[in-house]
Each structure stands twice: as structure tokens, then as C-alpha cells.
Design a protein around this motif. Structure first.
Motif, PDB file in Angstrom:
ATOM      1  N   ASP A 186      91.886  53.042  28.430  1.00  0.00           N
ATOM      2  CA  ASP A 186      92.941  53.950  28.871  1.00  0.00           C
ATOM      3  C   ASP A 186      92.648  54.312  30.324  1.00  0.00           C
ATOM      4  OD1 ASP A 186      95.208  55.931  27.924  1.00  0.00           O
ATOM      5  OD2 ASP A 186      93.822  57.084  29.191  1.00  0.00           O
ATOM      6  N   ARG A 192      98.338  44.744  25.653  1.00  0.00           N
ATOM      7  CA  ARG A 192      98.829  46.056  26.095  1.00  0.00           C
ATOM      8  C   ARG A 192      99.470  46.730  24.895  1.00  0.00           C
ATOM      9  NH1 ARG A 192     104.055  47.784  29.555  1.00  0.00           N
ATOM     10  NH2 ARG A 192     103.436  49.953  29.955  1.00  0.00           N
ATOM     11  N   ASN A 229     101.788  57.735  38.269  1.00  0.00           N
ATOM     12  CA  ASN A 229     103.176  57.512  37.874  1.00  0.00           C
ATOM     13  C   ASN A 229     104.090  58.596  38.435  1.00  0.00           C
ATOM     14  OD1 ASN A 229     104.397  55.398  36.609  1.00  0.00           O
ATOM     15  ND2 ASN A 229     104.358  56.295  34.561  1.00  0.00           N
ATOM     16  N   ASP A 232     103.965  41.667  25.614  1.00  0.00           N
ATOM     17  CA  ASP A 232     104.482  42.776  26.399  1.00  0.00           C
ATOM     18  C   ASP A 232     105.380  42.256  27.505  1.00  0.00           C
ATOM     19  OD1 ASP A 232     103.324  44.679  29.072  1.00  0.00           O
ATOM     20  OD2 ASP A 232     104.617  45.493  27.484  1.00  0.00           O
ATOM     21  N   ASP A 254     104.227  50.647  37.229  1.00  0.00           N
ATOM     22  CA  ASP A 254     104.355  49.343  36.547  1.00  0.00           C
ATOM     23  C   ASP A 254     103.540  48.264  37.276  1.00  0.00           C
ATOM     24  OD1 ASP A 254     105.997  50.496  34.681  1.00  0.00           O
ATOM     25  OD2 ASP A 254     107.868  49.755  35.567  1.00  0.00           O
ATOM     26  N   LYS A 278      98.902  59.199  34.761  1.00  0.00           N
ATOM     27  CA  LYS A 278     100.097  60.038  34.842  1.00  0.00           C
ATOM     28  C   LYS A 278     100.288  60.564  36.262  1.00  0.00           C
ATOM     29  CE  LYS A 278     102.356  63.856  32.437  1.00  0.00           C
ATOM     30  NZ  LYS A 278     102.812  64.532  33.644  1.00  0.00           N
ATOM     31  N   GLY A 280     100.717  49.831  24.918  1.00  0.00           N
ATOM     32  CA  GLY A 280     101.820  50.701  25.315  1.00  0.00           C
ATOM     33  C   GLY A 280     101.339  51.667  26.374  1.00  0.00           C
ATOM     34  N   GLY A 281     102.246  52.022  27.297  1.00  0.00           N
ATOM     35  CA  GLY A 281     101.854  52.953  28.349  1.00  0.00           C
ATOM     36  C   GLY A 281     100.726  52.370  29.179  1.00  0.00           C
ATOM     37  N   ASP A 282      99.656  53.141  29.330  1.00  0.00           N
ATOM     38  CA  ASP A 282      98.487  52.682  30.090  1.00  0.00           C
ATOM     39  C   ASP A 282      97.330  52.340  29.174  1.00  0.00           C
ATOM     40  OD1 ASP A 282      98.061  55.278  29.250  1.00  0.00           O
ATOM     41  OD2 ASP A 282      96.954  55.863  31.053  1.00  0.00           O
ATOM     42  N   GLU A 283      97.633  52.041  27.916  1.00  0.00           N
ATOM     43  CA  GLU A 283      96.583  51.723  26.948  1.00  0.00           C
ATOM     44  C   GLU A 283      96.502  50.207  26.742  1.00  0.00           C
ATOM     45  OE1 GLU A 283      97.609  53.880  23.461  1.00  0.00           O
ATOM     46  OE2 GLU A 283      96.765  55.778  24.184  1.00  0.00           O
ATOM     47  N   HIS A 304     107.572  55.284  38.970  1.00  0.00           N
ATOM     48  CA  HIS A 304     107.336  54.386  37.833  1.00  0.00           C
ATOM     49  C   HIS A 304     107.211  52.932  38.266  1.00  0.00           C
ATOM     50  CE1 HIS A 304     107.801  57.380  34.643  1.00  0.00           C
ATOM     51  NE2 HIS A 304     108.786  57.930  35.394  1.00  0.00           N
TER      52      HIS A 304
END
Length: 834
Positions: free
Chosen positions: A440, A479, A448, A400, A457, A445, A481-484, A453
Motif C-alpha cells: 500500500d 493491482r 491524488n 486491471d 493514475d 491520498k 484496487g486503489g493504491d493497493e 487523479h
């Protein structure tokens, strides 16, 4: 030179001798004449004395009157004197004419004496007396005339002799003066000649020596001399010619060497220029001497100065990464043995500052006529940047970009490999578990959208760091993707370990994040899927783990769910259990069981391990694995641990008093949060004091993970406890983070082998070797060994063979209640009498 000096000095000696002989001759002659002259003077004196005597006698004779008695005595005396003088004169040596005169004079003296006698004795005849006197006077006058004439002649003679003697003396003086002058002149000439004979050759030799000093080698001396100087000159000429020849030879050799050195220097400069241009480090290995030359660039490449690296091969090999050394040595051996035409190898080598560089080493060996290598030379190139570029490309493709963690592709690949190993282990009947954790963030959200953002990050980056710190080094975090995020946990024994890991993760995430001067609180929902439930594809595991995560999220934030058909019911039961656990202390629902610990050498019970049980009002006895993780997660573990310590100390003190023995000791497990408490040592001391228990009767069992969580704190805390006299055991040794390197720092008393290793020794050779290794390590470090979980006779036999002194397990005793322990102690009371 000695001969020349003798020759030169001989004339001088002869001249002196001749002069001395001549002077001696004149002196001898002169002495004879002087002796005659002395005698003449004596004769002259006698004559004068005779004349005087005659004159006195004559005077007396003319003055005597007849009778002459008045002068008779005087005349007699003068006559006697005259006779004596005459006799004396006759003894002198004179010429024959003089001798005749002297004889004549002596005859007259005698006649004169007789006449005087006649005169003196004459009678009173006056005439006769006068005749006698006249006759005596006549004789006396004749004597006076004779002596006067002789005296005149003697005076002349004396004058002639004296003149002759003086003449000879003057001649002797002249001879001596002439001899002295000639000798002086001759000596001066001889000295001058000798000086010239010595100084000239010495001067020539001096000039020749100066010429040689100035560099005029071959300079010769011309000395026409047969003396030692001639031999010295001849030797000097030989030496000078020899020096000239040696110098010519040396000069020729120097010129030849200079030419060779110049060519070698030019060659080396070309070689060095080429080497610098290639930026390679060169090495040259003399295989016979086993000595290696390392160029300056080779050393500079690794950060070392010229004198920092020795000339032995190990100076090279000791810097090679341990994982790469065998490969390097194998390739070198293959080339030296003739299996490969050239040597080439990529490996890591340690820089002086501790980091590792990637280098490519190439080389070529030289062989003698029988095929044995005697020289091996090559170069070393720094390929770190190339390797880093390659690794970066590979890393970017599989990691990532934001967090640097593996991405979904790499995670799925590792999960796929894990599933294959699980399939293989099933065939080998191995029961290790693996699991996937799907994480997760809760309300990411909101963070963010509200903070931007960029802050989101940063939160993901810090979150990745905390999750990485919470898992074991061998596990994989990615990671997706996103917050997963996803975590692959490998080789666990049971679900309790998964619970510990997830609890650590949750606790780390619950701590506030400080980002851009903002304090952010968050949590995560975690879903767990075990890989050993028949999965064949990694996608299936990820699907179920994600499903469990959503189920956890549906229950609220910071939840964790394991994928199972009974997931909902079990989760609700756990929530109820958390509520009941908070009330268990107040309701006094906790009880302690005590499992005896035996000494295999004496086969006696020496102590007990305190094990907590929860006597739930509805569910009955609940074991620690079912509620301790909840207690740790909720923070209830600290009051529960303190209660265990107090109760264990109280109970062992009761037994010591009741059975009159101080040989029993109590082992108590220490939780992580309890051990990290800065007041932990003080609380232990208070418990000992409160129950009048000797510190040596208390043993605290601490797991590896607790120690490794904060090794500095652990070192200080263990030292405090040991200073109090408390025994420290490492519990579940070998299942944690492998703290072998820290054992010397931590002053522990014993290692406790986890039951999971002991119980599987018979069916798993790997576990048997682990137990053997732990026992051997403990013996090496002079630590005791306690083996727990011994349930069968074969396990006990192997434990004995490994010299494990202390054991506990169901083969001997299960965990016992207080009543059961007292019954046991009563039956074994004789064994505890101190």
C-alpha cells in the motif's frame, strides 16, 4: 551433270579435230610442193651457173689467140666448173623428158670439154687450132641454146609449181578459219546450253528455298532433269513435304497445348481469385519428393518475398513457435496415418520481423491405391486478430484496466492454485515456501488530492512497472484496487529471499517518479503472509497479509512486516538492529571467519572463503542473513563490503608470508551495490597493491542476480577484473535469474553450486539432477566447479562422481577464526611448501 557436260563438249572436240586433220593434209601437200619448188630453184640456179660458165668459156674461146696459153688456166677452170654443174644437174629428179635433155646436155658438155682439151693442146698449126676452136665454139653454142631452152621451161615449171603451192596454202588458211569459226560458234552454243542447264534448276531451288523461308511449307520443285539437280530437287520436295507435315502436327499440338494452357490459366485464375478472396496462404506438400510448394500469399502473410522461403518442409516447421511445433507435427502425423479425416491446427508462427502470428492451418491428404499418402495440401489463415480479440477479452476480464496487471480475481485464482500445490507438496515432504506481499502506497491520498487523479493514475502505472521489474519472472503481481497491490512469491527457500525481494521493491519505489514535470517521492508499506502456515483458502492469506501491511504502516512509511504473533516485538528488534548496524564499523564489531576450500584431487586446502560475522555487544555473534539485508536496505553494505575486501586481502597476505606459501587464495563475496560501483575495479586494485597481494590469489564471488541487474556493466567490470588477473566465481549458481545464456559473455573461472542444492541431493532427486546439470555445464564451458555445503559422506561421493573438483562444507571444516586457521595451517604446513 558430268555426263551432260561430256556429251556437250564432244562435238566441239570433234570439230576441232576434223579441222586440224584437213589443215594438216593441206599443209603436208603444200610442204611437198614447196620442197619440189626449192629443188627447182636449185636446178634453175645450176642452169644459170652452167650458162654463165659456158658464156665465160665461149668468150675466152673467141678471144684466145694462138697460142692460147694466156687463158688456158681460165678455160680449164670454166670447163671444170661446167662439168661439175652438169654432173650436179644430173642428180636432180625431173620428168623423163627433162632427164633426157639433161643427159644430152651432159654428153655435149663432155664433148665440149674434149674439144676444149684438143684446142688447148693443139700444136702450132693455126688452121688446126682454128678448126678445133671453131668446133669447140659450135659445141658451146649448142650448149647455150640447150640450157637456155631448159631454163625457159624450168622457169615456166617453177611458176606453175609456185602457183599450185600458194593455192594449197590458201586452202589450208580457209580450212583453219572455218574450223575456228565453227568451233567458236559451237562452243558458245554449248556454253549457253550448259549454263541454262545449271542455272535454271539452281534458280528453281533458290525460289523454293525462299518460299519455304517465307512459310510456304510443302512447296515443291519441278525439275525435268536426270542429273544431280534432279536428285536434289527430289530430296528438297521430300524435305518440304516433311516440314509441312511436321508443321501441321506441331501446329495441332500447339493449338491443343494452348487450349489446355488457357483452360489451366483460367482454372488457376479462378483458384487464385478464390484464394485471394479467402486471404489464405496455400501449400502443397509432395510427400514422395518431400518438397512443399508455398504460395505467394503464404509467404507474404509472414513478411517474406518469393525467393526467401525454400521448398522444404523445415522452411515451414522452423518458423513455428517451439511450444507449438510438437502439437502441429503430432496432428499432421495423425492425419497422414489416417487417424483423423481432416487436418486442422491452431499455432503460432514467426513473422520475418520476429513477432509471432496466430494461424489456423487446415489440409487434406491424398492416398494411393495401397493407402499410402503421396500428397498433402491445404491452406493457412491468419487468425491473429481473432486471437488477440479473444485474449483481450480474457485479459480485460482478469486484468486491471489502468496498469494492465492481473486484477484481484486472477490473483486469487493463482493464489488458490498455489495453496493446492502446497498441500500436495506437504504430503510429498517438500519444503519450498510461498508468500503473499500486500503493498500500500504511503500518502497516496495526498498525491491524488494535491496533483489530481490523472497524476495519481500515472503514479500507479509507473509504480506497477517498478514492482514488476523488482520481482522474479515467475512471480505474480496484481493491482487489487486503489493504491493497493499484491505479489505472490513462489518457491523460495527461506525468509531471506523474501527480504531481498521486498528490499528491491522498496528501493525501486523510493526512487523519484517524474510525472507531468513533477518529481514525486513515495514509499510503500508491505505486509507479508507465508502460505505454508496451514492456509486452505486464498482469502485467509490475503487477510493476514493485509493485516501485516497495516501493522507496518502503523510503524511509519516504507515499512515491511511479516504476519506473526511476535510481529511487534521482532519489528522493534529489527529497528534497533538497524541503529546498531550503523555503529558496528566504527566500533570494530565486524570480524571475518574463514571456511577452507579443498581440492578433491589432492585433498589439500587450497584457500578460504571470507565470511563476515557481527559480534554484537549484546546479542553476540549475528550471522549475515540477519543483518546483510538491513545493510543493503540502509546503504551500509558498501562500506561493510569494502572493509571485508581490505581485511581479507590483508589476512591472506599475512598467512602467505608467515607460512612461506603463495598457493593459498582468498574468496570474497561481492554485494550488488559494491559491484555496480564504477570504481569497484580500482578499489580492488588498490586493496591488492596496499597489501602486496598477487591478483591471482584473490577470487571474487558474484551472484547471478548481481550480474543480471546490469549485464553491460557486468561484462565490462568482469573483463577489467580478469585483465588484472583476478579469478571470478558465480556464487549461488542456479538460484538467481538463470544467466546460462550469458556465461559465454562473462569470462568467469568457476561456478559455485549453492548449498541448498547440495544439502538436498539425497532426499530430492530434482536437486541432484540440478547439481549434475550445473557440473556438466561447467565442464562443457571448461569452468571449474565448487560445491559448498557438503556435510555428509554420501554427498561427497555424489560430488566426486560428478567430477566436482573443489568443495567446502561442514564435513571438512566449519568457518574458522583466524586462530583456528593458523592452527590448521601449522598442522598442514608441509602441504603448502611451494
Amino acid at each position: 551433270m558430268q555426263r551432260k557436260i561430256i556429251i556437250f563438249m564432244l562435238p566441239l572436240f570433234m570439230a576441232f579435230a576434223a579441222g586440224a586433220i584437213i589443215a594438216m593434209f593441206y599443209m603436208q601437200t603444200t610442204l611437198s610442193e614447196i620442197n619440189s619448188l626449192i629443188k627447182l630453184h636449185g636446178i634453175e640456179a645450176l642452169r644459170k651457173e652452167l650458162i654463165i660458165s659456158l658464156q665465160e668459156v665461149q668468150a675466152d674461146l673467141y678471144t684466145v689467140h694462138t697460142p692460147a696459153g694466156q687463158k688456158l688456166d681460165a678455160i680449164v677452170t670454166h670447163v671444170a666448173s661446167l662439168e661439175s654443174s652438169a654432173e650436179t644437174c644430173t642428180s636432180c629428179h625431173h620428168e623423163s623428158s627433162v632427164d633426157g635433155q639433161i643427159n644430152e646436155m651432159q654428153a655435149k658438155i663432155k664433148a665440149y670439154q674434149r674439144a676444149m682439151s684438143f684446142y688447148i693442146t693443139a700444136s702450132a698449126n693455126k688452121e688446126r687450132v682454128d678448126n678445133l676452136r671453131h668446133s669447140a665454139a659450135v659445141i658451146g653454142n649448142d650448149l647455150l641454146l640447150m640450157t637456155g631452152g631448159m631454163s625457159a621451161k624450168a622457169s615456166n615449171k617453177l611458176a606453175v609449181v609456185t602457183s599450185s603451192a600458194l593455192g594449197r596454202v590458201n586452202k589450208a588458211k580457209i580450212v583453219i578459219v572455218i574450223t575456228t569459226l565453227l568451233s567458236g560458234i559451237l562452243g558458245l552454243l554449248i556454253a549457253t546450253r550448259l549454263a541454262l542447264s545449271i542455272i535454271r534448276p539452281i534458280k528453281k531451288l533458290e525460289e523454293a528455298a525462299c518460299a519455304v523461308i517465307k512459310g510456304e511449307l510443302g512447296y515443291t520443285v519441278t525439275v525435268d532433269d536426270t542429273t544431280e539437280f534432279g536428285k536434289i530437287a527430289e530430296t528438297f520436295n521430300k524435305m518440304s513435304k516433311s516440314l509441312e507435315k511436321g508443321y501441321r502436327d506441331l501446329h495441332a499440338e500447339v493449338e491443343e497445348r494452348t487450349k489446355i494452357e488457357q483452360e489451366l490459366r483460367e482454372s488457376n485464375e479462378r483458384y487464385a481469385l478464390a484464394a485471394r478472396g479467402a486471404n489464405d496462404g496455400l501449400w502443397d506438400w509432395d510427400l514422395k519428393k518431400n518438397s512443399v510448394f508455398y504460395s505467394n500469399r503464404w509467404k507474404e502473410m509472414l513478411g517474406y518475398d518469393d525467393g526467401d522461403i525454400g521448398s522444404y518442409p523445415d522452411a515451414w516447421f522452423d518458423l513455428v513457435h517451439p511450444d507449438d511445433r510438437q502439437q502441429l507435427e503430432s496432428k499432421i502425423s495423425g492425419h497422414l496415418d489416417g487417424h483423423t479425416p481432416q487436418f486442422g491446427c491452431e499455432y503460432r508462427i514467426r513473422h520475418k520481423d520476429g513477432r509471432y502470428l496466430w494461424v489456423f492451418n487446415r489440409g487434406l491428404a491424398e492416398y494411393d491405391h495401397v493407402g499410402n499418402p503421396f500428397r498433402f495440401a491445404g491452406s493457412q489463415t491468419d487468425i491473429t486478430e481473432r486471437k488477440q480479440a479473444e485474449e483481450q477479452l480474457m485479459h480485460d476480464a482478469l486484468h486491471d484496466a489502468l496498469t494492465g496487471l492481473p486484477n484481484r480475481a486472477l490473483f486469487m485464482d493463482r493464489l488458490n492454485q498455489r495453496l493446492k500445490r502446497i498441500m500436495k507438496r506437504k504430503k510429498e515432504n517438500e519444503k519450498y515456501l510461498s508468500a503473499v506481499l500486500f503493498l500500500d502506497l504511503d500518502r497516496f491520498k495526498v498525491v491524488n488530492d494535491s496533483l489530481g487523479h490523472s497524476t495519481g493514475d500515472q503514479l500507479l502505472i509507473h509504480l506497477a512497472e517498478r514492482i514488476t521489474a523488482s520481482i522474479r519472472p515467475g512471480d505474480t503481481i496484481a493491482r487489487l484496487g486503489g493504491d493497493e497491490f499484491a505479489v505472490l512469491i513462489e518457491d523460495i527457500e527461506d525468509r531471506a529471499q523474501i527480504d531481498k525481494i521486498t528490499m528491491r521493491i522498496q528501493n525501486m519505489i523510493k526512487r523519484p517518479f517524474h510525472i507531468n514535470e513533477q518529481e514525486i517521492y513515495t514509499s510503500s508499506s508491505i505486509g507479508i503472509a507465508f502460505c505454508s502456515t496451514g492456509y486452505e483458502q486464498p482469502e485467509d492469506v490475503m487477510r493476514d497479509a493485509e493485516m501485516a501491511m497495516y501493522q507496518a504502516k502503523s510503524l511509519g512509511k516504507a515499512n515491511c512486516e511479516i504476519f506473526d504473533q511476535k510481529l511487534y516485538s521482532s519489528r522493534m528488534g529489527r529497528l534497533q538492529l538497524e541503529n546498531d548496524l550503523g555503529k558496528a564499523l566504527d566500533h570494530e564489531e565486524f570480524i571475518l571467519y574463514y571456511q577452507p576450500i579443498l581440492d578433491l584431487n589432492t585433498e589439500r586446502v587450497i584457500g578460504f572463503e571470507a565470511l563476515i560475522r557481527w559480534n554484537h555487544s549484546k546479542h553476540g555473534i549475528i550471522y549475515p542473513a540477519d543483518f546483510i539485508p538491513i545493510a543493503e536496505e540502509t546503504g551500509l553494505i558498501i562500506p561493510i563490503s569494502e572493509w571485508i575486501l581490505e581485511e581479507a586481502c590483508r589476512q591472506i597476505n599475512v598467512w602467505q608470508k608467515k607460512y612461506a606459501t603463495d598457493m593459498l587464495h582468498m574468496s570474497v563475496n561481492v554485494s550488488a551495490k559494491q559491484f555496480l560501483d564504477v570504481d569497484f575495479a580500482a578499489k580492488v586494485g588498490w586493496a591488492l597493491h596496499n597489501h602486496c597481494l598477487d591478483a591471482c590469489c584473490l577470487t571474487l564471488e558474484i551472484t547471478e542476480s548481481v550480474i543480471m541487474a546490469n549485464d553491460e556493466h557486468a561484462t565490462a567490470m568482469i573483463r577489467k577484473l580478469r585483465d588484472m588477473g583476478i579469478h571470478i566465481h558465480i556464487d549461488d549458481f542456479g538460484t538467481g535469474y538463470s544467466s546460462l545464456s550469458y556465461l559465454n559473455r562473462f569470462a568467469v573461472n568457476a561456478l559455485k553450486i549453492d548449498r541448498s542444492f547440495v544439502m538436498k541431493m539425497s532426499s530430492d532427486n530434482e536437486n541432484r539432477e540440478i547439481v549434475r546439470a550445473i557440473a556438466s555445464l561447467a565442464h562443457t564451458l571448461k569452468l571449474d566447479v565448487v560445491a559448498e555445503g557438503v556435510e555428509r559422506a554420501d554427498q561427497l561421493k555424489e560430488i566426486r562422481d560428478m567430477n566436482c573438483q573443489y568443495v567446502q562444507g561442514y564435513m571438512f571444516y566449519k568457518p574458522l577464526t583466524v586462530e583456528q586457521v593458523e592452527s590448521l595451517l601449522e598442522s598442514l604446513q608441509a602441504s603448502f611448501i611451494s
